[in-house]
Design an enzyme around this catalytic site. Structure first.
Site, PDB file in Angstrom:
ATOM      1  CB  SER A 128      -0.917   0.017   1.227  1.00 59.13           C
ATOM      2  OG  SER A 128      -1.644   1.224   1.226  1.00 59.13           O
ATOM      3  CE  LYS A 177      -3.137  -2.472  -0.126  1.00 58.93           C
ATOM      4  NZ  LYS A 177      -3.868  -2.350  -1.304  1.00 58.93           N
ATOM      5  CG  HIS A 186      -4.851  -0.921   3.844  1.00 55.03           C
ATOM      6  ND1 HIS A 186      -5.136  -0.383   2.599  1.00 55.03           N
ATOM      7  CD2 HIS A 186      -4.023  -0.035   4.440  1.00 55.03           C
ATOM      8  CE1 HIS A 186      -4.492   0.752   2.443  1.00 55.03           C
ATOM      9  NE2 HIS A 186      -3.802   0.996   3.557  1.00 55.03           N
ATOM     10  CG  ASN A 187      -7.354  -1.781  -0.432  1.00 60.23           C
ATOM     11  OD1 ASN A 187      -6.352  -1.495   0.221  1.00 60.23           O
ATOM     12  ND2 ASN A 187      -7.320  -1.947  -1.725  1.00 60.23           N
ATOM     13  CD  GLU A 196      -7.528   2.833  -0.172  1.00 56.64           C
ATOM     14  OE1 GLU A 196      -6.443   2.315   0.155  1.00 56.64           O
ATOM     15  OE2 GLU A 196      -7.954   2.796  -1.347  1.00 56.64           O
TER      16      GLU A 196
HETATM   17  C1  6PG Z   1      -3.247   1.254  -1.646  1.00 57.02           C
HETATM   18  C2  6PG Z   1      -4.538   1.358  -2.403  1.00 57.02           C
HETATM   19  C3  6PG Z   1      -4.431   0.707  -3.736  1.00 57.02           C
HETATM   20  C4  6PG Z   1      -5.490   1.175  -4.709  1.00 57.02           C
HETATM   21  C5  6PG Z   1      -6.885   0.848  -4.310  1.00 57.02           C
HETATM   22  C6  6PG Z   1      -7.920   1.645  -5.059  1.00 57.02           C
HETATM   23  O1  6PG Z   1      -3.309   0.743  -0.551  1.00 57.02           O
HETATM   24  O2  6PG Z   1      -2.226   1.703  -2.151  1.00 57.02           O
HETATM   25  O3  6PG Z   1      -5.558   0.754  -1.683  1.00 57.02           O
HETATM   26  O4  6PG Z   1      -4.372  -0.683  -3.536  1.00 57.02           O
HETATM   27  O5  6PG Z   1      -5.381   2.536  -4.880  1.00 57.02           O
HETATM   28  O6  6PG Z   1      -7.076  -0.516  -4.567  1.00 57.02           O
HETATM   29  O7  6PG Z   1      -9.111   1.020  -4.876  1.00 57.02           O
HETATM   30  P1  6PG Z   1     -10.435   1.391  -5.641  1.00 57.02           P
HETATM   31  O8  6PG Z   1     -10.084   1.520  -7.088  1.00 57.02           O
HETATM   32  O9  6PG Z   1     -11.322   0.234  -5.374  1.00 57.02           O
HETATM   33  O10 6PG Z   1     -10.907   2.666  -5.039  1.00 57.02           O
END
Ligand code: 6PG
Length: 469
Positions: free
Chosen positions: A130, A184, A187-188, A191
């Site tokens: 990430s 991960k 984590h997302n 996010e």
């Molecule tokens: C990270 C982000 C990366 C990516 C996302 C975007 O941790 O660096 O999470 O993995 O930017 O997957 O996710 P979406 O396209 O679903 O918003």
């Protein structure tokens, strides 16, 4: 004798190119592979010294160039491509070699691949990476799980390239099988939750306090210097400053209000449902991206229904209220994601340490935040903490801010400003902290129409009532 490179990377897109250059910057020699000649040549040029960074379009040449046991990382889109890359490697690699999937692969795919490759004597592990393109170049947070022996061989490289929090590397072995990809994924999910919350606060500050972009910039900037310090709050403040190249105003006002998604937030929600763990602050963030996509219907519906005229609020009072509500909602969102991780750890046998996860999220990743240092301490103090809300060190933080979350949700509801992330966080809090919920009625209804039985407060056992009589 030909040079044997320390590290191999397949997939020289932005993330891959940046990651491999980061590896080289840290004193390891690295070899890249991509089908695209342009990407291969671009890396060779950027690397500057072929003895340090080299690349090829040919898999056999790539594998031959690596020191044994070979350490091969893939940074390719999740799905079938990962399987295809693995199949392409298999005729060339040897037992004991290591393959790392650095993409956002679905965790059950990682389990399948690990089982398949370990039968062939290949170490395989999924490692969530990430931090976006910048993170890959300057120091990402890395979440590896899977073959422990495989990880041990790569550990010095990963520790060198990862982000550092007060000198500590933001990478750690998290557990067997798909532990790394699972962490991960959550984590997302987090996010998504945190991004939804910041977008709601932006909306209410704009509509309720009439804050212009300049004031939004300074407000988020000031917040980023306090307890809300985080990458997402920081970039939010910067976004409001960005001038538009095609008009006189800022770019933010010209961006279409439809958010896309690649699916990792949805996977987090779906899997939380499978586990039976409530993560409503993440669920609603996924739903809001879906609602945002219905732009033409939203435009049509906007004409059909009246919306209350927003009663404007004193700017300073609104800023104080939103800062507190956002801090409260961030805590509640992290609480949900970490609860899911703790449960998944038991269910899937990952045996992950939540403090370690929080620790490696303190820098490098998208959800990095000052709050994660406090979360790390809370789980260090009690590794089996069922929920962050039960941590003694969080009680005062929540008590002091929940009042503002209540006022903000009420204000949003009265004035027709959707605040579903804050509201779901508050509802989760109110339900989680209720010793008595009205779900006794649901049990009664289930027993009434389906003889599903119920338990009683005052007696042990399973009961059924013939309700209609
Ligand atoms: C990270 C982000 C990366 C990516 C996302 C975007 O941790 O660096 O999470 O993995 O930017 O997957 O996710 P979406 O396209 O679903 O918003």
């Amino acid at each position: 004798m030909e040079q044997a490179y320390d590290f191999g990377l397949i997939g020289l897109g932005v993330m891959g190119r940046n990651f491999i250059l980061n590896v080289a910057d840290n004193g390891f020699t690295a070899f890249g592979n991509d089908l695209d000649t342009e990407k291969v040549n671009a890396l060779k040029v950027e690397g500057g010294d072929l003895e340090r960074v080299n690349a090829t379009t040919d898999v056999a040449t790539f594998v031959k160039a690596l020191a044994q046991p070979r350490k091969i990382m893939m940074l390719v889109p999740a799905g079938k491509i990962v399987d295809a890359v693995i199949e392409g490697l298999l005729p060339h690699i040897d037992k004991g070699d290591i393959i790392i999937d650095g993409g956002n692969s679905f965790f059950t795919d990682t389990d399948r691949r690990e089982a398949y490759l370990s039968e062939k004597g290949i170490h395989f592990f999924g490692a969530g990476v990430s931090g976006g393109a910048k993170g890959a170049r300057k120091g990402p947070s890395i979440m590896p799980g899977g073959s422990k022996e495989g990880y041990a061989a790569v550990q010095p490289i990963f520790e060198a390239v990862s982000a550092k929090y007060k000198g500590e590397p933001c990478v750690a072995y998290l557990g067997p099988k798909s532990a790394g990809n699972y962490v991960k994924m959550v984590h997302n999910g987090l996010e998504y939750g945190l991004m939804q919350l910041t977008s709601e606060i932006y909306d209410v500050l704009k509509k309720g306090g009439d804050l212009r972009n300049e004031e939004l910039h300074t407000t988020f900037k000031t917040w980023n210097e306090g307890r809300l310090q985080s990458f997402l709050v920081e970039i939010t403040s910067e976004i409001f400053e960005q001038q538009d190249e095609f008009s006189d105003g800022q770019l933010i006002d010209q961006i279409l209000d439809k958010a896309k998604q690649k699916g990792t937030g949805k996977w987090t929600s779906q899997n939380a449902m499978d586990l039976g763990i409530p993560v409503p602050s993440i669920d609603i963030a996924v739903s809001m991206r879906e609602i945002s996509a219905l732009k033409s219907e939203r435009v049509q519906a906007d004409d059909l229904y009246d919306r209350p005229t927003v009663a404007s609020m004193d700017k300073d009072a609104l800023k104080k209220m939103t800062e507190e509500a956002l801090y409260f909602s961030f805590i509640i969102t992290y609480a949900q994601g970490l609860h899911q991780l703790a449960d998944a750890s038991k269910e899937y046998g990952y045996d992950v340490d939540i403090a370690t996860i929080a620790k490696i999220w303190r820098a490098g990743c998208i959800i990095r935040a000052g709050l994660l240092a406090d979360i790390t301490e809370a789980f260090k103090a009690d590794a089996s903490l069922p929920n962050l809300l039960l941590s003694p060190s969080f009680i005062e933080k929540v008590r002091a801010t929940v009042g503002s979350a209540r006022k903000l949700v009420a204000y949003g509801a009265t004035n027709g400003i959707p605040l579903p992330g804050v509201s779901n966080s508050l509802t989760y809090f109110d339900a989680y902290t209720s010793s008595r919920l009205p779900l006794n009625l649901i049990q009664a209804q289930r027993d009434y129409f389906g003889s599903h039985t119920y338990e009683r407060l005052d007696k042990e056992g399973i009961f059924h009532t013939e309700w209609e009589e």
